[in-house]
Design a protein around this motif. Structure first.
Motif, PDB file in Angstrom:
ATOM      1  N   GLN A 220      32.251  39.708  38.944  1.00 47.63           N
ATOM      2  CA  GLN A 220      32.194  39.821  37.493  1.00 47.63           C
ATOM      3  C   GLN A 220      33.502  40.298  36.870  1.00 47.63           C
ATOM      4  O   GLN A 220      33.579  40.423  35.645  1.00 47.63           O
ATOM      5  N   GLU A 221      34.505  40.563  37.682  1.00 51.98           N
ATOM      6  CA  GLU A 221      35.743  41.115  37.146  1.00 51.98           C
ATOM      7  C   GLU A 221      36.782  40.028  36.878  1.00 51.98           C
ATOM      8  O   GLU A 221      36.862  39.041  37.604  1.00 51.98           O
ATOM      9  N   HIS A 222      37.559  40.232  35.824  1.00 55.44           N
ATOM     10  CA  HIS A 222      38.601  39.293  35.386  1.00 55.44           C
ATOM     11  C   HIS A 222      38.074  37.873  35.227  1.00 55.44           C
ATOM     12  O   HIS A 222      38.587  36.924  35.838  1.00 55.44           O
ATOM     13  N   PRO A 223      37.058  37.688  34.408  1.00 56.04           N
ATOM     14  CA  PRO A 223      36.563  36.327  34.166  1.00 56.04           C
ATOM     15  C   PRO A 223      37.544  35.527  33.322  1.00 56.04           C
ATOM     16  O   PRO A 223      38.410  36.079  32.643  1.00 56.04           O
ATOM     17  N   VAL A 224      37.409  34.222  33.362  1.00 53.24           N
ATOM     18  CA  VAL A 224      38.152  33.359  32.457  1.00 53.24           C
ATOM     19  C   VAL A 224      37.619  33.595  31.045  1.00 53.24           C
ATOM     20  O   VAL A 224      36.405  33.618  30.826  1.00 53.24           O
ATOM     21  N   LEU A 225      38.513  33.789  30.089  1.00 51.36           N
ATOM     22  CA  LEU A 225      38.104  34.040  28.715  1.00 51.36           C
ATOM     23  C   LEU A 225      38.137  32.741  27.916  1.00 51.36           C
ATOM     24  O   LEU A 225      39.135  32.029  27.926  1.00 51.36           O
TER      25      LEU A 225
END
Length: 846
Positions: A220-225
């Motif tokens: 869940q970390e650093h998802p594509v925004l």
């Protein structure tokens, strides 16, 4: 030559260009430290007069009725002047050129092709034709180019430039130029795929898949925004290679040393050199400190306020040498404005409150509502006593005024970060050194017009065993002696940590840098350089794509400077995405923003049609003058080209532009929130809002960063301890040594040095900056009426600058300078280079 020119058989021109002199583009802190600046002179000898040709294109005559495109003339070449020397350091060179051109057969020139047969590119600055006409400039036709021209083999279509005469599309454009106009826009749009090369001039949209991820990340970390789950404005596609993150299944752009930016979006030679020099100087400081920490020759905690002060006065002695000559170096920064008059005025309650309306982030404070006094605490267990803000607690410091009376007269305000932070605090507080609250600060407007803090509510998720149940809060009241005063200072520090992080991630990055980039892309893709609205907006997009690209690579990327030194760490950008869900374009107009926050109400009898809740609100008072001047300038400019609302609806380029802004630039937002852009009023408001965001709003939240935040005690970026509770070792330490307790709560030494290096860089004006009311060319348009309107706008800004200065000298306006005696100058339109705490650049350029 002259006799032939007079007979109309030749047209004389002046070509201004800059030959290639490479400035190696360093785009990360590591590059700046290790490489610095490298200027590479072009060593290839060539005869530019034989290698670059120009062909004029008619705007009045076509080859035949079937091919309505304007007639194209013969190749013409530069003629060197004996007095012109080879450029050094990127200076301009001027050449004569003579075009074989028969008026009777070819008509009036309106564009030209340029062909570069050299290996190296050059910057074509301008072309001027000595061509008498009865319209616009009676003696000349001007082409303002400012574009890099590569070898002709790099392009699928010939490079074309148009004269500076504005035309609406369709019937407004000379028939002979319509096809050229459409083909140029098609070139700029690209096809949405493939690798992009350095010479490309393509503007396309992409999600934020270039911030990267870390090997240590969970799924869940650093998802594509960008998308339904993590909405975000779109950025410029760079065409980099994609790699898959198998933990979350998403594709990310592979990090690259050289990132594609449309060539004409690069910094100027001057700005690139200054930016790299300042960056190198700033980040040189980080390396020795990092190494000294690694060698354990210094601690990462400041030893009292005096050691912090030595960062600016005298410097901190380092155990190693920056220069490598064996002599220990000194770590020193410029003295921030906030402590130039007093080392301790920043600690006062009055200054704490004043900076909410005149500091780095004066765009969040709002009027208190009745529902704000309802406790958000919903504990599901009895292991922690619920705390709430009640009227009686506020009234302790209200000088006898009751809450109901104060609310009726709009004298209670709140700085509220509960929603922005609460949903992320569980994650944040599980980070190694983070100990944070979601804060709410309650303030009272005194009779003298200043704000008085009444109470601070500090909330966090309540942990019961291994579960988080509800919210636990403590309320801290002002105190000026004993351990209670230390607790009060710590509570204020927690508020400022919230404010500093929200400012950087939302008020600054999201609400100016990120949201404006889709407008830049859409404008280049859909509005021809001939379009009058393009000529209006173009100056307000200068350097934005470049600075945003640099930020994505070095500041807001996974594991980058923001994550290393700011409170939310790896959740920083995700937090800004959560806020973006509620971003509304029309709310960005200053009057709408003030009304929404309860800081103003409509009042036709008041200045600017608004009555301010706080009369001495420097950001609002100065900002409304700037806003009104921008809107009046835009209104008059628009009226030159659209006499009827139907003309706006029938403007195909304009309507396509607006549709694309909404559907491709900001596609994750509700479509209903956007204006329809069918009337002159909607167009004026829309254009004014875009210009406001790119100029004055950005200036207000950017150029105070080092003046206020350069003193880290005043605007810390991290909180590492909660408020100590009685009976603990931290409480006893706080009682014995308040300064040590304060310093151990906020940003430590190494992170401070990194932050100051960045803030110094971002708060600096370049020497070639172009400010609001200015253009970088006198010939930006051939429409003299538009030039006259710009001159009026410029004069209006000069008057506003004078009025702001007068207000800053009015001692009755206590919020203008405050205890720190720092006048509110950030919205003065002009500035000199450097850290000046003033100046409104046309664009988000730093």
């Amino acid at each position: 030559m002259s006799s032939l020119v007079e007979k109309g058989k030749l047209v004389k021109g002046r070509v201004v260009l800059i030959r290639k002199r490479l400035v190696e583009a360093l785009t990360s802190a590591n590059d700046l430290i290790s490489t610095g600046i490298k200027l590479i002179d072009n060593s290839v000898e060539y005869d530019i007069t034989k290698s670059v040709s120009f062909k004029l294109i008619s705007r009045t005559k076509s080859h035949n009725p079937k091919n309505v495109a304007g007639k194209v003339g013969k190749d013409s070449y530069l003629e060197n002047k004996a007095s012109v020397l080879r450029s050094l350091g990127g200076t301009e060179e001027e050449f004569d050129i003579y075009f074989e051109w028969d008026d009777n057969d070819m008509g009036i020139p309106g564009a030209f092709y340029v062909t570069n047969r050299m290996n190296d590119e050059f910057l074509l600055v301008s072309v001027t034709l000595e061509y008498p006409t009865n319209e616009h400039d009676q003696n000349n036709i001007h082409f303002v180019c400012n574009s890099w021209v590569y070898n002709h083999k790099c392009y699928k279509t010939d490079r074309i430039f148009f004269a500076n005469i504005p035309y609406l599309p369709g019937k407004g454009t000379p028939v002979a130029l319509q096809r050229y106009r459409e083909e140029e826009l098609k070139t700029l749009r690209g096809n949405g795929s493939g690798k992009l090369e350095k010479w490309d001039r393509i503007y396309e949209y992409e999600v934020y898949n270039d911030l990267g991820f870390l090997d240590s990340d969970g799924p869940q970390e650093h998802p594509v925004l960008g998308g339904h789950k993590y909405p975000y404005p779109r950025r410029t596609r760079t065409g980099g290679k994609l790699i898959r993150n198998y933990k979350n299944g998403e594709e990310y752009e592979e990090p690259a040393k050289v990132i594609y930016i449309p060539r004409d979006e690069h910094f100027s030679h001057e700005k690139a050199k200054e930016f790299l020099e300042l960056g190198k100087k700033s980040f040189e400081r980080v390396q020795p400190l990092l190494l000294s920490l690694y060698l354990k020759t210094t601690t990462n905690e400041f030893n009292g306020f005096e050691e912090v002060q030595r960062l600016y006065e005298g410097g901190l002695n380092l155990p190693i040498s920056i220069t490598g000559n064996g002599t220990p170096s000194v770590l020193q920064f410029p003295l921030p404005n906030v402590i130039q008059e007093s080392n301790f005025a920043w600690m006062t309650d009055e200054e704490f409150a004043r900076e909410m309306i005149a500091g780095t982030n004066p765009v969040v404070i709002r009027l208190l509502k009745k529902e704000d006094l309802i406790s958000p605490c919903k504990l599901l267990c009895n292991c922690f006593p619920a705390s709430t803000i009640i009227k009686e607690k506020l009234e302790i410091n209200m000088n006898g005024v009751k809450v109901d009376e104060a609310m009726a007269y709009e004298r209670l305000f709140i700085l509220d970060y509960s929603d922005a932070f609460m949903s992320y605090l569980t994650k944040i507080n599980e980070l190694p050194s983070a100990k944070a609250y979601a804060t709410r600060t309650f303030l009272f407007l005194k009779d003298d017009g200043t704000l008085k803090p009444l109470a601070i509510e500090l909330s966090k998720p309540h942990k019961c065993g291994h579960r988080y149940l509800g919210t636990e809060s403590i309320v801290v009241l002002p105190a000026d002696r004993g351990v209670e005063s230390t607790i009060w200072q710590l509570a204020k520090a927690h508020v400022i940590v919230n404010d500093t992080n929200y400012h950087e991630l939302v008020s600054h990055w999201l609400n100016t840098h990120a949201v404006i980039e889709p407008f830049v892309i859409a404008t280049h893709r859909n509005l021809s350089v001939l379009h009058p609205i393009y000529k209006l907006l173009f100056p307000h997009f200068r350097d934005t794509i470049n600075i945003n690209t640099l930020a994505r690579k070095s500041l807001i990327n996974a594991g980058g400077i923001i994550e290393e030194t700011f409170l939310p760490g790896p959740y920083s950008m995700e937090m800004s995405s959560a806020v973006y869900k509620n971003w509304v374009f029309t709310d960005q107009a200053l009057p709408n923003d003030l009304i929404k926050r309860g800081m103003a109400v409509k009042d036709d009898s008041a200045p600017h049609g608004l009555s301010l809740a706080i009369k001495d609100y420097p950001y609002a008072v100065d900002g409304l003058e700037i806003w009104d001047a921008i809107k009046l300038w835009v209104q008059k400019y628009v009226s030159l080209y659209y006499s009827e609302d139907d003309a706006i609806e029938q403007d195909t380029e304009l309507q396509t532009w607006w549709k694309e802004v909404k559907e491709k630039g900001h596609p994750d937002l509700e479509a209903a929130q956007w204006p329809k852009l069918q009337t002159s009023e909607e167009l004026v408001e829309t254009l004014s809002t875009i210009i406001w965001i790119g100029s004055a709003l950005h200036a207000a939240v950017n150029f105070g960063q080092y003046p206020y935040g350069g003193y880290m005690l005043n605007r810390p970026t991290q909180s590492r301890r909660w408020i100590p509770t009685r009976g603990t070792g931290e409480y006893d330490e706080m009682r014995k040594n308040p300064q040590e307790a304060f310093l151990k709560t906020i940003t430590p030494k190494y992170q401070t040095v990194i932050d100051l290096s960045v803030l110094e860089l971002l708060s600096t004006h370049s020497s070639d900056e172009v400010y609001l009311g200015q253009r970088d060319s006198l010939n930006w348009t051939a429409d003299q009426n538009a030039k006259d309107l710009l001159k009026t706008f410029t004069e209006e800004l000069k008057q506003i600058e004078s009025e702001i200065s007068k207000r800053n000298h009015n001692k009755e306006l206590k919020n203008r300078t405050g205890p720190v005696k720092l006048p509110y100058t950030v919205l003065l339109p002009t500035s000199k280079p450097g850290i000046t705490f003033r100046g409104i650049p046309n664009s988000v350029s730093i």
